[in-house]
Write an enzyme that holds these catalytic residues in place. Sequence first.
Site, PDB file in Angstrom:
ATOM      1  N   CYS A  56       0.837  -1.202   0.000  1.00 60.37           N
ATOM      2  CA  CYS A  56       0.000   0.000   0.000  1.00 60.37           C
ATOM      3  C   CYS A  56       0.878   1.261   0.000  1.00 60.37           C
ATOM      4  CB  CYS A  56      -0.988  -0.037   1.154  1.00 60.37           C
ATOM      5  SG  CYS A  56      -2.345   1.155   0.941  1.00 60.37           S
TER       6      CYS A  56
ATOM      7  N   HIS B 166      -3.658  -5.053   0.847  1.00 58.32           N
ATOM      8  CA  HIS B 166      -3.119  -5.401   2.167  1.00 58.32           C
ATOM      9  C   HIS B 166      -3.130  -6.914   2.373  1.00 58.32           C
ATOM     10  CE1 HIS B 166      -2.650  -1.450   4.177  1.00 58.32           C
ATOM     11  NE2 HIS B 166      -3.533  -1.072   3.270  1.00 58.32           N
TER      12      HIS B 166
ATOM     13  N   GLU C 231      -1.531  -8.628   4.394  1.00 61.22           N
ATOM     14  CA  GLU C 231      -1.463  -8.967   5.825  1.00 61.22           C
ATOM     15  C   GLU C 231      -2.842  -9.026   6.471  1.00 61.22           C
ATOM     16  OE1 GLU C 231      -2.116  -4.624   6.141  1.00 61.22           O
ATOM     17  OE2 GLU C 231      -1.066  -5.928   4.728  1.00 61.22           O
TER      18      GLU C 231
END
Length: 228
Positions: free
Chosen positions: A114, A209, A211
Amino acid sequence: MDRPLIGVSTYLEPARWGVWEQRAALLPAGYHRLVQRAGGLAALLPPDEDPAAARATVARLNGLVIAGGPDVAPERYGARRDPRCGPPAPERDAWELALIGAALDLRVPLLGICRGMQLLNVALGGTLRQHLDDHAGLPGTFGAHEVRPVPGTRLAAALPGPVRVPTYHHQAVDVLGRGLVVSAVAADGTVEAVELPAADGFVLGVQWHPEAGEDTSVMRALTTAAAD
């Protein structure tokens, strides 16, 4: 095979725990957990007051992740500030730009997530769109949309095809930085990933994202390159 050591950039924020309220080096746990699930050892990299320390830091790593976070200061790419651009984070910009520069110079595998992708683009002379709609969820929650890998890219080799990914951003790549190629796009044409050609080493940035999701493909591509 030894698990590669992957550094992840962190940032300073006011934080509270127990009876304490102090500035702390923070990073959402999803980052280090994703590194670990993808076969790496995670090392958190707090900002150093001397950005020159970035080279010595990166030299000890097998791979580097630049984490998501606040908007990159438009002054970094010669643009006037849009009123919708977030507040500046000059210390973080300086530290993470120094980390990126060191990774590129030392050819340490690099993944930008990002903001990390946006900062990679800026580090290579590119610019950003300071605001776009419909690429984030509600405040504090991730949205989701489909991204389409560009055939023939490193990212396309890592993903099974178009995938639905967790997203939270209102800025995006505008003019590409030196040498970068687009490796994924959204349905509306927004650049969702960039990379350098394989001859320049492993350098990849994704707008979403990973994660915040379950898929380890992108991080596993980094840890595989780092192990090599």
